[in-house]
Design an enzyme around this catalytic site. Structure first.
Site, PDB file in Angstrom:
ATOM      1  N   ARG A 136       0.848  -1.209   0.000  1.00 41.38           N
ATOM      2  CA  ARG A 136       0.000   0.000   0.000  1.00 41.38           C
ATOM      3  C   ARG A 136       0.879   1.253   0.000  1.00 41.38           C
ATOM      4  O   ARG A 136       0.433   2.334  -0.374  1.00 41.38           O
ATOM      5  CB  ARG A 136      -0.987  -0.023   1.174  1.00 41.38           C
TER       6      ARG A 136
ATOM      7  N   LYS B  38      -7.618   4.626 -20.096  1.00 42.23           N
ATOM      8  CA  LYS B  38      -7.876   5.022 -21.486  1.00 42.23           C
ATOM      9  C   LYS B  38      -6.622   4.836 -22.343  1.00 42.23           C
ATOM     10  O   LYS B  38      -6.199   3.725 -22.556  1.00 42.23           O
ATOM     11  CB  LYS B  38      -8.403   6.460 -21.483  1.00 42.23           C
TER      12      LYS B  38
ATOM     13  N   ASP C  91      -6.462  17.479 -15.829  1.00 42.74           N
ATOM     14  CA  ASP C  91      -6.816  16.124 -16.239  1.00 42.74           C
ATOM     15  C   ASP C  91      -6.630  16.075 -17.756  1.00 42.74           C
ATOM     16  O   ASP C  91      -7.406  16.670 -18.507  1.00 42.74           O
ATOM     17  CB  ASP C  91      -8.268  15.816 -15.838  1.00 42.74           C
TER      18      ASP C  91
ATOM     19  N   TYR D 129     -15.282  15.819 -16.810  1.00 46.40           N
ATOM     20  CA  TYR D 129     -15.859  14.471 -16.782  1.00 46.40           C
ATOM     21  C   TYR D 129     -16.976  14.395 -15.726  1.00 46.40           C
ATOM     22  O   TYR D 129     -16.819  14.901 -14.610  1.00 46.40           O
ATOM     23  CB  TYR D 129     -14.730  13.475 -16.466  1.00 46.40           C
TER      24      TYR D 129
HETATM   25  C1  LIG Z   1     -11.390  12.782 -18.336  1.00 48.45           C
HETATM   26  C2  LIG Z   1     -11.594  11.669 -17.369  1.00 48.45           C
HETATM   27  N1  LIG Z   1     -11.081  11.757 -16.139  1.00 48.45           N
HETATM   28  C3  LIG Z   1     -11.249  10.770 -15.222  1.00 48.45           C
HETATM   29  C4  LIG Z   1     -11.980   9.638 -15.533  1.00 48.45           C
HETATM   30  C5  LIG Z   1     -12.145   8.563 -14.487  1.00 48.45           C
HETATM   31  O1  LIG Z   1     -11.337   7.490 -14.794  1.00 48.45           O
HETATM   32  P1  LIG Z   1     -11.628   5.960 -14.341  1.00 48.45           P
HETATM   33  O2  LIG Z   1     -12.844   5.521 -15.098  1.00 48.45           O
HETATM   34  O3  LIG Z   1     -10.363   5.271 -14.739  1.00 48.45           O
HETATM   35  O4  LIG Z   1     -11.848   5.985 -12.868  1.00 48.45           O
HETATM   36  C6  LIG Z   1     -12.522   9.496 -16.804  1.00 48.45           C
HETATM   37  C7  LIG Z   1     -13.308   8.289 -17.149  1.00 48.45           C
HETATM   38  O5  LIG Z   1     -13.947   8.206 -18.171  1.00 48.45           O
HETATM   39  C8  LIG Z   1     -12.332  10.534 -17.759  1.00 48.45           C
HETATM   40  O6  LIG Z   1     -12.847  10.455 -18.984  1.00 48.45           O
END
Ligand SMILES: Cc1ncc(COP(=O)(O)O)c(C=O)c1O
Length: 360
Positions: free
Chosen positions: A38, A183, A158, A91
């Site tokens: 961890r 992704k 992000d 998101y």
């Molecule tokens: C821009 C963005 N940030 C964060 C996330 C969250 O990621 P996760 O689904 O791996 O938790 C996503 C998920 O689609 C995303 O598109």
């Protein structure tokens, strides 16, 4: 003669064994060598080193999901901060997180088009969360403008939709960069993971240690392996997205197409700065979205992005279903908007499928 494995071993150990009491005590103080998974793990660390290189960052901390990475970056950055300002076009899961968790400071929103003015109005030491490019109409925020307007802010970006191949936000003023590694980084639809990169990551690491949102070593290995082909994949995905969006723009049944490579896109002029290419996601408007979805055979109906298979989804009905119709309209999301996340199939085969689905 010595040799080493060509790929990092998957170290499944939850705990590490020491030769003597002094070394064990030292590892608690100095966080090295490994003590407990961890805290740190060799396979996860191998991934973190690769991501840090890609970002041009001093370090990286990997998490069990993109959401855990966003959460940790926000928790770490807002400790002692006077304000958190968040780009409205983010998101949906991050929207939900902002309403779900308790933050140590007031939270405000701003639209990407007003980002620089909003940043200038913030108190010293505020935290700003940006997403670049946006989902689903692929807008590009003026990161350098935001940095200049708020020199003391902690800026988190992000950059999931860009991948580190097309954007290295740390070089344009960001303090922390976050990815859903689920992704493009992993790239094969077979792992959920997240990463935070930057230079001062002690607080981010501590959040991971305390909350325990660690990445499993076997999953870390799959992301590491995905990185081996990242550049090849995203370049091809971008080339296919450029070709399909340019052809769709000429199609009589398509009323709008959104990809930064198109001269008609409002942020076309930003390409070459914080974002070197639009990437593998684009969206387009049709009068009969469900009929088009149901006729496609080479596109899979699914909401994710960044993997080997081309995915298509309705924005209003699926990816932004939890956003009110007014907010959808404000974000440029019409009822007929379809979002495509290009995979690695042959571009001409995808085009033939799209053309057939549009002309029936
Ligand atoms: C821009 C963005 N940030 C964060 C996330 C969250 O990621 P996760 O689904 O791996 O938790 C996503 C998920 O689609 C995303 O598109």
């Amino acid at each position: 003669m010595t040799s080493r494995p060509a790929v990092p071993p998957v170290v499944l150990a939850s705990t590490f064994v020491f030769e003597d009491a002094e070394s064990m005590a030292r590892s608690v103080q100095e966080r090295t060598p490994h003590l407990y998974s961890r805290w740190s793990n060799p396979t996860v660390e191998a991934l973190e080193a690769e991501v840090a290189k890609l970002e041009g960052a001093e370090g990286c901390v990997a998490f069990g999901s993109g959401m855990a990475a966003v959460h940790a970056a926000l928790l770490a950055a807002t400790e002692g901060a006077p304000a958190l300002a968040v780009q409205r076009e983010i998101y949906g899961g991050t929207h939900e997180l902002l309403g779900f968790a308790t933050w140590p400071c007031p939270v405000s929103r701003f639209s990407l088009v007003d980002a620089v003015d909003a940043a200038a109005a913030l108190p010293e030491g505020a935290v700003i969360l940006l997403e670049l490019p946006t989902n689903p109409i692929v807008r590009v925020v003026d990161l350098e403008g935001v940095r200049a307007a708020a020199p003391t802010a902690t800026i988190i970006v992000d950059a999931t939709f860009a991948s580190p191949v097309f954007s290295r936000p740390l070089e344009h003023g960001a303090d922390l960069v976050v990815h859903s590694a689920t992704k493009y980084l992993a790239g094969h639809h077979d792992v959920v993971a997240g990463v935070v990169s930057g230079s001062d990551l002690d607080a981010v690491w501590r959040v991971r240690k305390v909350l325990g949102a660690v990445l499993d070593p076997a999953a870390a290995y799959r992301v590491w392996r995905g990185l081996r082909t990242l550049k090849l994949r995203v370049r091809q995905q971008n080339a296919t997205a450029e070709l399909l969006s340019a052809r769709l723009e000429e199609h009589p049944r398509v009323t709008a197409v959104h990809h930064p490579s198109l001269p008609s896109h409002p942020d076309h002029g930003r390409l070459g700065g914080v974002l070197s290419a639009g990437g593998g996601v684009f969206s387009f408007d049709v009068p009969d979205p469900s009929a088009v979805l149901n006729r496609l055979t080479r596109f899979e109906l699914a909401p994710s992005l960044g993997g080997t298979n081309t995915l298509i989804t309705s924005a209003a009905g699926v990816t932004h279903a939890n956003v009110s119709p007014e907010e959808q309209a404000e974000a440029g999301i019409s009822q007929g908007l379809l979002r495509v996340a290009v995979g690695l199939e042959d571009a001409e085969e995808l085009w033939a499928d799209l053309e057939a689905a549009l002309s029936q």
